[in-house]
Design a protein around this motif. Structure first.
Motif, PDB file in Angstrom:
ATOM      1  N   PRO A  71       0.912  -1.162   0.006  1.00 23.07           N
ATOM      2  CA  PRO A  71      -0.057  -0.026   0.075  1.00 23.07           C
ATOM      3  C   PRO A  71       1.047   1.414  -0.041  1.00 23.07           C
ATOM      4  CG  PRO A  71      -0.062  -0.961   2.081  1.00 23.07           C
ATOM      5  CD  PRO A  71       0.484  -2.090   1.071  1.00 23.07           C
ATOM      6  N   LEU A  72       2.181   1.381   0.568  1.00 21.54           N
ATOM      7  CA  LEU A  72       3.033   2.331   0.490  1.00 21.54           C
ATOM      8  C   LEU A  72       3.893   2.430  -0.558  1.00 21.54           C
ATOM      9  CD1 LEU A  72       2.802   3.024   4.262  1.00 21.54           C
ATOM     10  CD2 LEU A  72       1.180   4.338   2.515  1.00 21.54           C
ATOM     11  N   PHE A  73       3.669   1.551  -1.475  1.00 20.13           N
ATOM     12  CA  PHE A  73       4.903   1.322  -2.468  1.00 20.13           C
ATOM     13  C   PHE A  73       5.116   2.774  -3.143  1.00 20.13           C
ATOM     14  CE2 PHE A  73       6.835   0.522  -6.584  1.00 20.13           C
ATOM     15  CZ  PHE A  73       7.758  -0.485  -6.224  1.00 20.13           C
ATOM     16  N   GLY A  74       6.603   3.263  -3.043  1.00 23.04           N
ATOM     17  CA  GLY A  74       7.110   4.187  -3.902  1.00 23.04           C
ATOM     18  C   GLY A  74       6.955   5.502  -3.092  1.00 23.04           C
ATOM     19  N   VAL A  75       6.613   5.473  -1.821  1.00 25.31           N
ATOM     20  CA  VAL A  75       6.662   6.633  -0.979  1.00 25.31           C
ATOM     21  C   VAL A  75       7.708   6.640  -0.002  1.00 25.31           C
ATOM     22  CG1 VAL A  75       5.161   7.693   1.036  1.00 25.31           C
ATOM     23  CG2 VAL A  75       3.974   6.618  -0.586  1.00 25.31           C
ATOM     24  N   PRO A  76       8.465   7.722   0.095  1.00 20.54           N
ATOM     25  CA  PRO A  76       9.796   7.575   0.739  1.00 20.54           C
ATOM     26  C   PRO A  76       9.372   7.774   2.252  1.00 20.54           C
ATOM     27  CG  PRO A  76       9.053  10.024  -0.121  1.00 20.54           C
ATOM     28  CD  PRO A  76       8.210   8.838  -0.596  1.00 20.54           C
ATOM     29  N   CYS A  77      10.505   6.986   3.178  1.00 18.28           N
ATOM     30  CA  CYS A  77      10.420   7.241   4.558  1.00 18.28           C
ATOM     31  C   CYS A  77      11.747   7.405   5.101  1.00 18.28           C
ATOM     32  CB  CYS A  77       9.675   6.003   5.152  1.00 18.28           C
ATOM     33  SG  CYS A  77      10.715   4.440   4.801  1.00 18.28           S
ATOM     34  N   SER A  78      11.778   7.856   6.274  1.00 19.77           N
ATOM     35  CA  SER A  78      12.938   8.151   7.010  1.00 19.77           C
ATOM     36  C   SER A  78      13.274   6.817   7.974  1.00 19.77           C
ATOM     37  CB  SER A  78      13.116   9.488   7.497  1.00 19.77           C
ATOM     38  OG  SER A  78      12.181   9.774   8.587  1.00 19.77           O
ATOM     39  N   ILE A  79      14.495   6.407   8.215  1.00 24.36           N
ATOM     40  CA  ILE A  79      14.688   5.584   9.254  1.00 24.36           C
ATOM     41  C   ILE A  79      16.092   6.113  10.016  1.00 24.36           C
ATOM     42  CG2 ILE A  79      15.846   3.243   9.295  1.00 24.36           C
ATOM     43  CD1 ILE A  79      15.134   2.647   6.510  1.00 24.36           C
ATOM     44  N   LYS A  80      15.509   5.926  11.287  1.00 22.36           N
ATOM     45  CA  LYS A  80      16.558   6.517  12.335  1.00 22.36           C
ATOM     46  C   LYS A  80      17.880   6.099  12.186  1.00 22.36           C
ATOM     47  CE  LYS A  80      15.537   8.008  16.266  1.00 22.36           C
ATOM     48  NZ  LYS A  80      15.337   9.309  16.459  1.00 22.36           N
ATOM     49  N   ASP A  81      18.970   6.787  12.359  1.00 25.19           N
ATOM     50  CA  ASP A  81      20.486   6.326  12.079  1.00 25.19           C
ATOM     51  C   ASP A  81      20.874   5.376  13.426  1.00 25.19           C
ATOM     52  OD1 ASP A  81      19.998   8.760  10.730  1.00 25.19           O
ATOM     53  OD2 ASP A  81      22.307   8.732  10.511  1.00 25.19           O
ATOM     54  N   ASN A  82      20.091   5.081  14.295  1.00 21.21           N
ATOM     55  CA  ASN A  82      20.283   4.186  15.340  1.00 21.21           C
ATOM     56  C   ASN A  82      19.900   2.785  15.046  1.00 21.21           C
ATOM     57  OD1 ASN A  82      17.872   4.926  15.916  1.00 21.21           O
ATOM     58  ND2 ASN A  82      18.002   4.976  18.168  1.00 21.21           N
ATOM     59  N   ILE A  83      19.369   2.596  13.761  1.00 19.99           N
ATOM     60  CA  ILE A  83      18.712   1.332  13.520  1.00 19.99           C
ATOM     61  C   ILE A  83      19.396   0.697  12.616  1.00 19.99           C
ATOM     62  CG2 ILE A  83      16.777   0.230  12.357  1.00 19.99           C
ATOM     63  CD1 ILE A  83      14.781   2.295  13.695  1.00 19.99           C
ATOM     64  N   ALA A  84      19.960  -0.537  12.762  1.00 21.59           N
ATOM     65  CA  ALA A  84      20.871  -1.132  11.742  1.00 21.59           C
ATOM     66  C   ALA A  84      19.831  -1.553  10.449  1.00 21.59           C
ATOM     67  CB  ALA A  84      21.452  -2.413  12.390  1.00 21.59           C
ATOM     68  N   VAL A  85      20.460  -1.115   9.312  1.00 24.24           N
ATOM     69  CA  VAL A  85      19.688  -1.293   8.155  1.00 24.24           C
ATOM     70  C   VAL A  85      20.561  -2.069   7.149  1.00 24.24           C
ATOM     71  CG1 VAL A  85      18.034   0.479   8.443  1.00 24.24           C
ATOM     72  CG2 VAL A  85      20.476   0.819   7.335  1.00 24.24           C
ATOM     73  N   ALA A  86      21.859  -2.528   7.176  1.00 20.25           N
ATOM     74  CA  ALA A  86      22.592  -3.228   6.340  1.00 20.25           C
ATOM     75  C   ALA A  86      22.077  -4.688   6.257  1.00 20.25           C
ATOM     76  CB  ALA A  86      24.065  -3.082   6.973  1.00 20.25           C
TER      77      ALA A  86
END
Length: 86
Positions: A71-86
């Motif tokens: 449902p939110l395909f293509g919508v930008p979002c931010s991810i806090k820098d303290n969350i590991a995303v690698a």
């Protein structure tokens, strides 16, 4: 640009789904807003402009039928820098 920034996430998703706006355009508008406000708000430690734009370009290449159930395909979002995303 201002109209985009006042849209809800679901309105943005609908605009992307109907090709009213591309995901890349949506990301670029939000990045411009981040850049304009970052000096006074200091909301982000890291902003990956190139990565965000590249991800949006890839999203724009996904066929419509492969977007189903996202449902939110293509919508930008931010991810806090303290969350590991690698």
């Amino acid at each position: 640009m201002e109209a985009i920034l006042t849209m809800s996430a679901s309105e943005m998703a609908a605009a992307v789904t109907t090709n009213e706006i591309s995901s890349e355009e949506l990301v670029r508008v939000h990045l411009e807003q981040v850049d304009a406000l970052q000096g006074s708000v200091n909301a982000f430690v890291t902003v990956d402009h190139d990565g965000a734009i590249e991800a949006a370009r890839r999203a724009d290449q996904v066929p419509d039928d492969d977007r189903s159930g996202r449902p939110l395909f293509g919508v930008p979002c931010s991810i806090k820098d303290n969350i590991a995303v690698a």
